[in-house]
Design an enzyme around this catalytic site. Sequence first.
Site, PDB file in Angstrom:
ATOM      1  N   GLY A 153     -13.194  15.485 -17.509  1.00 24.08           N
ATOM      2  CA  GLY A 153     -14.260  15.507 -18.516  1.00 24.08           C
ATOM      3  C   GLY A 153     -14.223  16.759 -19.374  1.00 24.08           C
ATOM      4  CB  CYS A 154     -13.882  20.332 -18.532  1.00 18.81           C
ATOM      5  SG  CYS A 154     -15.360  20.425 -17.490  1.00 18.81           S
ATOM      6  CB  THR A 155      -9.228  18.096 -20.149  1.00 17.59           C
ATOM      7  OG1 THR A 155      -9.003  19.024 -19.077  1.00 17.59           O
ATOM      8  CG2 THR A 155      -7.994  18.036 -21.037  1.00 17.59           C
ATOM      9  CB  ALA A 166     -11.671  21.509 -24.093  1.00 17.32           C
TER      10      ALA A 166
END
Length: 186
Positions: A80-82, A85
Amino acid sequence: MNRRDLLLSFGAAALGLLGRPQQAFSMGGTLPDLGEPAPDFMLSGVVPGGDGAIEAERSLRDFQGQWLVLYFYPRDFTEGCTIEAKGFQRDLQRFHALNAEVVGISADDTDSHKEFCGSEALTYPLLSDPGGQISKRYGSWIPPFSQRHTFLIDPEGVLKETWLAVRPLGHSREILERLEQLQAKS
């Protein structure tokens, strides 16, 4: 007390709370109020430089005179963070065209941020908040991680919008749309 009376009591209490102005709460603490100055911060992290990402400190004052998208996220290199970002990176030029900067904050250390920026070709600052001090000030901390929350701060440092429990896919475009709406009003 029977079940019906208990539910009516809770309902009455909830209605009573709605009538009083008070700070909003999230699972990660007290959220800053919209229309008020955004909580200040000073954090080390990784920022784009001429020869790639370099370590530096950044504060809220460094972004005075421009809009700031301040997003908190749990951890470098997670799915999710990738996605989140990369979405911000994809739209970074559109943010810059609207006089806005994007900054990410997580509990990861600067070495992790350097690797993450390098592997995902990120060219905006990622700041390190290992103890969650700044995340707490933004109501975005559940140890040991920052929660996925985003804050839009205007050029005078006033908090204009908050997104909680963000869904990473399409989030960047959602913020761009709101930023355009706010700028059209002023």
